[in-house]
Design an enzyme around this catalytic site. Sequence first.
Site, mmCIF file in Angstrom:
data_model
loop_
_atom_site.group_PDB
_atom_site.id
_atom_site.type_symbol
_atom_site.label_atom_id
_atom_site.label_comp_id
_atom_site.label_asym_id
_atom_site.label_seq_id
_atom_site.Cartn_x
_atom_site.Cartn_y
_atom_site.Cartn_z
ATOM 1 N N GLY A 14 0.824 -1.442 0.072
ATOM 2 C CA GLY A 14 0.002 0.038 0.067
ATOM 3 C C GLY A 14 0.895 1.233 -0.047
ATOM 4 N N ARG A 75 1.252 -5.265 -6.250
ATOM 5 C CA ARG A 75 1.612 -6.255 -5.507
ATOM 6 C C ARG A 75 2.129 -7.503 -6.601
ATOM 7 N NH1 ARG A 75 -2.701 -4.225 -2.053
ATOM 8 N NH2 ARG A 75 -1.873 -3.954 -0.123
ATOM 9 N N ASP A 106 5.410 -5.331 5.775
ATOM 10 C CA ASP A 106 5.966 -6.840 6.167
ATOM 11 C C ASP A 106 6.043 -7.469 4.901
ATOM 12 O OD1 ASP A 106 3.276 -7.225 5.989
ATOM 13 O OD2 ASP A 106 3.202 -8.218 7.819
ATOM 14 N N THR A 128 3.863 2.464 5.626
ATOM 15 C CA THR A 128 2.646 2.107 5.777
ATOM 16 C C THR A 128 2.062 2.808 6.705
ATOM 17 O OG1 THR A 128 1.086 0.443 6.478
ATOM 18 C CG2 THR A 128 3.176 0.166 7.113
ATOM 19 N N ASP A 130 -0.270 2.225 8.417
ATOM 20 C CA ASP A 130 -0.891 1.489 9.514
ATOM 21 C C ASP A 130 -0.021 1.546 10.716
ATOM 22 O OD1 ASP A 130 -2.917 0.611 7.744
ATOM 23 O OD2 ASP A 130 -1.758 -1.339 7.221
ATOM 24 N N ASP A 132 1.949 -0.718 11.757
ATOM 25 C CA ASP A 132 2.107 -2.197 12.381
ATOM 26 C C ASP A 132 3.223 -2.928 12.168
ATOM 27 O OD1 ASP A 132 1.975 -2.257 9.420
ATOM 28 O OD2 ASP A 132 0.332 -3.796 9.650
ATOM 29 N N ARG A 174 -5.676 -2.078 8.646
ATOM 30 C CA ARG A 174 -5.452 -3.228 8.336
ATOM 31 C C ARG A 174 -5.759 -3.841 9.789
ATOM 32 N NH1 ARG A 174 -3.461 -6.042 3.768
ATOM 33 N NH2 ARG A 174 -2.263 -4.251 3.287
HETATM 34 O O1 F6P Z 1 -1.678 -1.565 4.837
HETATM 35 C C1 F6P Z 1 -2.271 -0.301 4.200
HETATM 36 C C2 F6P Z 1 -3.669 -0.528 3.815
HETATM 37 O O2 F6P Z 1 -4.317 0.966 3.631
HETATM 38 C C3 F6P Z 1 -4.564 -0.860 4.934
HETATM 39 O O3 F6P Z 1 -5.038 -0.001 5.922
HETATM 40 C C4 F6P Z 1 -6.018 -1.539 4.345
HETATM 41 O O4 F6P Z 1 -6.308 -2.469 5.072
HETATM 42 C C5 F6P Z 1 -5.158 -1.842 2.820
HETATM 43 O O5 F6P Z 1 -4.025 -1.409 2.873
HETATM 44 C C6 F6P Z 1 -6.023 -1.831 1.974
HETATM 45 O O6 F6P Z 1 -5.611 -2.597 0.927
HETATM 46 P P1 F6P Z 1 -5.939 -2.027 -0.692
HETATM 47 O O7 F6P Z 1 -5.324 -0.791 -1.055
HETATM 48 O O8 F6P Z 1 -5.312 -3.270 -1.318
HETATM 49 O O9 F6P Z 1 -7.433 -2.011 -0.827
#
Ligand code: F6P
Length: 377
Positions: A14, A75, A106, A128, A130, A132, A174
């Site tokens: 992300g 990804r 991670d 990120t 998050d 996290d 997340r």
């Molecule tokens: O890890 C960053 C994040 O924005 C999380 O907070 C969220 O759950 C996820 O990515 C969303 O992923 P995507 O952009 O693939 O919808």
Amino acid sequence: MPEFKKIGVLTSGGDAPGMNAVVRAIVNCASQNGVEVMGIYEGYRGLLEDDMKLLEPQDVANSFSRGGTILYTARCLRYNSPEGVREAYNKCRELGIDGIIAVGGDGTFRGATDLAKAGIPTIGIPGTIDNDITATDYTIGYDTAMNTVVDMCDRLRDTCESHARCDIVEVMGRNAGYIALNAGIAVGATAILLKEFEYDEDAIIQKMIDERKSNRARSFIIVMSEGLDGYGSGNYGEELAKKVEARSEEQGCLIETRFARLAHVVRGGSPTLTDRLIGSRMGAEAVKLLLEGKSNLVVCQRNGRITTSEIKYALALDTMFKNEYAFKKCPSPKYNREKNLEGFDEATIKQMEEYCEKKYQDMKDLYKVANTLAFMD
Ligand code: F6P
């Protein structure tokens, strides 16, 4: 010590505001040391598919005020295999890329450590929203994300107050509740709902009804982290809104309630000073580490200082924290403590446990403050 002529930088997973400050710092620091920087597009995909460009300081000069990542992100499933890593290794050799700096979470670090083991020096930088990554107190993008949530909640508060409503606001993170917890305190949330801690839904609703009846509060904001219903319907916020309305109506004082999912709005926007500053410091540190011959490390911030952890250590610590502390009651079915801690001696494991314990305790303490301030103690 390997001689560095050219290094690659990629952003993966992300995106997060502040990633461009990292890239700028890497380009400028490398350039000062006579090292070229390849900007690799869309993370590991760009590395496999040779989608990259040499970056000069002028290419990144004004990028740090922009959100997102100028290197784009994606990804890449193909990279997640021994063949993919071997291909990436060969690509680095072919293009004369002597080291890689990978910015992300991670998943990005798992990719970086694989490449390091294959023989390409790598350094990870936590990017990120998050926050996290257990080994670091701070991940790039977190401050901007929290400030965006505060801004959005303040707006919602304005209209809630006018209409005497409640707004339930779901924020990203997340599996981690850090954004919800901190921003929730900052906007005076009536309740903050996180996966990490139990809460009493009935007591929260009753408290709002009592406050409304006694004219102590006209509007309410509840901040919740995403994914609260685990693998459930994904509509927990909407369902809770209906419950608040039904219960309050039953007691003769309807609290009209709306649900707002902030979703990806929280990931965009111009980075705050903190994200620009920490991003710049981490980017500079990553270049320094590579040029010193270091590899397989993630740059961290602990107690205000920029430092490092081995990627293997950071990943194992993270897995330990999530499965044995934050989500102890519902660990991942795949979690295997022995496998996670393979190769670490007893003293290190003890140190990891103490670190996780403290981190979790700090979060609990903050949650307690949040509840005290919301009169939910
Ligand atoms: O890890 C960053 C994040 O924005 C999380 O907070 C969220 O759950 C996820 O990515 C969303 O992923 P995507 O952009 O693939 O919808």
